[in-house]
Scaffold this motif. Structure first.
Motif, PDB file in Angstrom:
ATOM      1  N   ILE A 267       0.862  -1.182   0.000  1.00 24.04           N
ATOM      2  CA  ILE A 267       0.000   0.000   0.000  1.00 24.04           C
ATOM      3  C   ILE A 267       0.897   1.230   0.000  1.00 24.04           C
ATOM      4  O   ILE A 267       1.612   1.486   0.967  1.00 24.04           O
ATOM      5  CB  ILE A 267      -0.922   0.028   1.236  1.00 24.04           C
ATOM      6  CG1 ILE A 267      -1.708  -1.287   1.347  1.00 24.04           C
ATOM      7  CG2 ILE A 267      -1.836   1.236   1.190  1.00 24.04           C
ATOM      8  CD1 ILE A 267      -2.597  -1.585   0.179  1.00 24.04           C
ATOM      9  N   VAL A 268       0.849   2.003  -1.071  1.00 26.04           N
ATOM     10  CA  VAL A 268       1.744   3.153  -1.211  1.00 26.04           C
ATOM     11  C   VAL A 268       0.938   4.450  -1.191  1.00 26.04           C
ATOM     12  O   VAL A 268      -0.107   4.567  -1.852  1.00 26.04           O
ATOM     13  CB  VAL A 268       2.542   3.063  -2.530  1.00 26.04           C
ATOM     14  CG1 VAL A 268       3.402   4.306  -2.732  1.00 26.04           C
ATOM     15  CG2 VAL A 268       3.410   1.812  -2.541  1.00 26.04           C
ATOM     16  N   GLY A 269       1.406   5.410  -0.418  1.00 25.83           N
ATOM     17  CA  GLY A 269       0.875   6.768  -0.464  1.00 25.83           C
ATOM     18  C   GLY A 269      -0.592   6.940  -0.159  1.00 25.83           C
ATOM     19  O   GLY A 269      -1.291   7.627  -0.907  1.00 25.83           O
ATOM     20  N   PRO A 270      -1.114   6.359   0.942  1.00 23.81           N
ATOM     21  CA  PRO A 270      -2.523   6.589   1.256  1.00 23.81           C
ATOM     22  C   PRO A 270      -2.782   8.052   1.617  1.00 23.81           C
ATOM     23  O   PRO A 270      -2.003   8.670   2.341  1.00 23.81           O
ATOM     24  CB  PRO A 270      -2.779   5.669   2.453  1.00 23.81           C
ATOM     25  CG  PRO A 270      -1.434   5.514   3.105  1.00 23.81           C
ATOM     26  CD  PRO A 270      -0.450   5.537   1.972  1.00 23.81           C
ATOM     27  N   GLY A 271      -3.888   8.609   1.117  1.00 23.06           N
ATOM     28  CA  GLY A 271      -4.209  10.010   1.405  1.00 23.06           C
ATOM     29  C   GLY A 271      -5.436  10.452   0.643  1.00 23.06           C
ATOM     30  O   GLY A 271      -6.212   9.633   0.144  1.00 23.06           O
ATOM     31  N   GLY A 272      -5.622  11.779   0.552  1.00 23.26           N
ATOM     32  CA  GLY A 272      -6.813  12.321  -0.083  1.00 23.26           C
ATOM     33  C   GLY A 272      -8.066  11.883   0.635  1.00 23.26           C
ATOM     34  O   GLY A 272      -9.105  11.625   0.033  1.00 23.26           O
ATOM     35  N   GLN A 273      -8.004  11.823   1.964  1.00 21.28           N
ATOM     36  CA  GLN A 273      -8.982  11.131   2.797  1.00 21.28           C
ATOM     37  C   GLN A 273     -10.253  11.939   3.080  1.00 21.28           C
ATOM     38  O   GLN A 273     -10.310  13.149   2.938  1.00 21.28           O
ATOM     39  CB  GLN A 273      -8.341  10.738   4.130  1.00 21.28           C
ATOM     40  CG  GLN A 273      -8.036  11.896   5.058  1.00 21.28           C
ATOM     41  CD  GLN A 273      -6.847  12.715   4.641  1.00 21.28           C
ATOM     42  OE1 GLN A 273      -5.919  12.220   4.019  1.00 21.28           O
ATOM     43  NE2 GLN A 273      -6.869  13.999   4.969  1.00 21.28           N
ATOM     44  N   ASP A 274     -11.250  11.168   3.528  1.00 19.22           N
ATOM     45  CA  ASP A 274     -12.473  11.741   4.089  1.00 19.22           C
ATOM     46  C   ASP A 274     -12.895  10.842   5.236  1.00 19.22           C
ATOM     47  O   ASP A 274     -12.451   9.690   5.335  1.00 19.22           O
ATOM     48  CB  ASP A 274     -13.573  11.809   3.028  1.00 19.22           C
ATOM     49  CG  ASP A 274     -14.802  12.576   3.499  1.00 19.22           C
ATOM     50  OD1 ASP A 274     -14.665  13.443   4.386  1.00 19.22           O
ATOM     51  OD2 ASP A 274     -15.905  12.307   2.990  1.00 19.22           O
ATOM     52  N   LEU A 275     -13.747  11.360   6.140  1.00 15.33           N
ATOM     53  CA  LEU A 275     -14.272  10.572   7.241  1.00 15.33           C
ATOM     54  C   LEU A 275     -15.782  10.702   7.287  1.00 15.33           C
ATOM     55  O   LEU A 275     -16.334  11.731   6.899  1.00 15.33           O
ATOM     56  CB  LEU A 275     -13.711  11.035   8.593  1.00 15.33           C
ATOM     57  CG  LEU A 275     -12.307  10.540   8.948  1.00 15.33           C
ATOM     58  CD1 LEU A 275     -11.256  11.464   8.362  1.00 15.33           C
ATOM     59  CD2 LEU A 275     -12.146  10.443  10.458  1.00 15.33           C
ATOM     60  N   MET A 276     -16.427   9.650   7.746  1.00 10.34           N
ATOM     61  CA  MET A 276     -17.859   9.706   8.001  1.00 10.34           C
ATOM     62  C   MET A 276     -18.172   8.801   9.193  1.00 10.34           C
ATOM     63  O   MET A 276     -17.390   7.899   9.517  1.00 10.34           O
ATOM     64  CB  MET A 276     -18.680   9.271   6.791  1.00 10.34           C
ATOM     65  CG  MET A 276     -18.564   7.811   6.419  1.00 10.34           C
ATOM     66  SD  MET A 276     -19.891   7.234   5.303  1.00 10.34           S
ATOM     67  CE  MET A 276     -21.266   7.131   6.460  1.00 10.34           C
ATOM     68  N   THR A 277     -19.280   9.063   9.850  1.00 10.72           N
ATOM     69  CA  THR A 277     -19.731   8.204  10.942  1.00 10.72           C
ATOM     70  C   THR A 277     -20.800   7.267  10.405  1.00 10.72           C
ATOM     71  O   THR A 277     -21.809   7.709   9.877  1.00 10.72           O
ATOM     72  CB  THR A 277     -20.307   9.031  12.103  1.00 10.72           C
ATOM     73  OG1 THR A 277     -19.306   9.954  12.559  1.00 10.72           O
ATOM     74  CG2 THR A 277     -20.719   8.126  13.251  1.00 10.72           C
TER      75      THR A 277
END
Length: 311
Positions: A267-277
């Protein structure tokens, strides 16, 4: 490969950090950039991601994903001024679903430019072509010291806030009018800033859990395949406006940021994230890279220690 991509797995192992891979998801999960996830009142999950027209994927179980079309299947010519081309790539959408309506903030720009803009669209169904654009929310030029991309909406007690920013002077926060979704004034609050790596920080997300507000950001560089060095960082505060500090007490405005997820295994370079509940708690959604391309990642987050841990 960037040195950081080589060192992160070693550093994580040294501190005993349990690195989790993405949840087992299937279907159309390739070529997903800067995903955002929300859930409608029928129980269907939606992912919107950057690209020409903004791509839409849906799932009835958060595991199997189908590509269903684009927000703007006929293009979004009002963004051409900022993308520099006809029907260019639209960046980093941010979805919120409430009161039977989807709210989608999104950005238009070109790499390395501060000629950037954020827009808002809404839909009652989420379906391709069903969206109404509500025009420009905010913009920047080369005269500004920050960049109007990567919007993220945070709502609490009827108060609307939009975090935004990329590189330059970092992450900003502005207050919005809930009746229009647009800024109440021109005031900006600085939430985070780096000087290292030319200020490489973007993709902010404000998320509240318990009594703390958490600011997630992506550090370093995306979009370079297996040479990408993206990694997800976090700080927390007692107020949405900050000040945010990392686990060591370093202010995020002084380059602080505790690692949440970095390069590991394949797994390379995880990002550009969002979160939700969701019904099973906080969910992290992001993109990452392998030798086969760009993929959608989804993981649960555990905040039991007071700091988010990927599970």
């Amino acid at each position: 490969m960037h040195l950081l991509s080589l060192l992160l797995p070693l550093a994580l192992a040294a501190v005993g950090w349990a690195v989790a891979g993405p949840d087992a998801i299937t279907g159309n999960i390739t070529s997903v950039a800067s995903p955002t996830m929300c859930k409608d009142n029928s129980g269907k999950w939606w992912i919107f991601s950057g690209g020409v027209g903004i791509e839409i994927r849906t799932s009835t179980n958060r595991t199997a994903w189908n590509f269903v079309g684009k927000v703007w299947p006929k293009g979004a010519p009002w963004t051409d001024k900022y993308t520099g081309t006809s029907n260019g790539h639209i960046w980093a959408p941010d979805c919120t679903y409430m009161n039977g309506k989807f709210y989608l903030y999104y950005a238009a720009s070109t790499s390395g430019s501060r000629k950037s803009a954020i827009f808002l669209a809404t839909s009652t169904t989420g379906d391709p072509g069903s969206w109404t654009d509500h025009g420009l929310i905010t913009s920047t030029t080369c005269a500004d010291n920050y960049n109007a991309i990567d919007p993220n909406l945070f709502i609490e007690n009827g108060n609307w806030w939009l975090s935004l920013g990329s590189f330059w002077s970092g992450i900003k926060l502005m207050r919005l009018d809930p009746s229009t979704g647009k800024p109440t004034n021109s005031s900006l609050i600085s939430l985070a800033k780096r000087t290292a790596d030319k200020g490489a920080m973007e993709a902010s997300v404000v998320y509240k859990f318990g009594s703390f507000y958490y600011l997630f950001t992506s550090w370093d560089h995306c979009c370079r395949g297996t040479s990408s060095t993206y990694n997800i960082r976090v700080g927390r505060a007692s107020s949405v406006t900050g000040p945010y500090v990392d686990k060591n007490g370093t202010a995020l405005t002084s380059g602080g940021g505790t690692l949440v997820l970095g390069t590991h295994d394949n797994i390379v370079g995880p990002g550009g994230q969002d979160l939700m509940t969701d019904k099973d708690g906080p969910i992290l959604v992001y993109n990452y890279y392998t030798s086969s391309g760009t993929f959608l990642g989804i993981n649960k987050l555990n905040f039991s220690s007071g700091w988010p841990v990927v599970v």
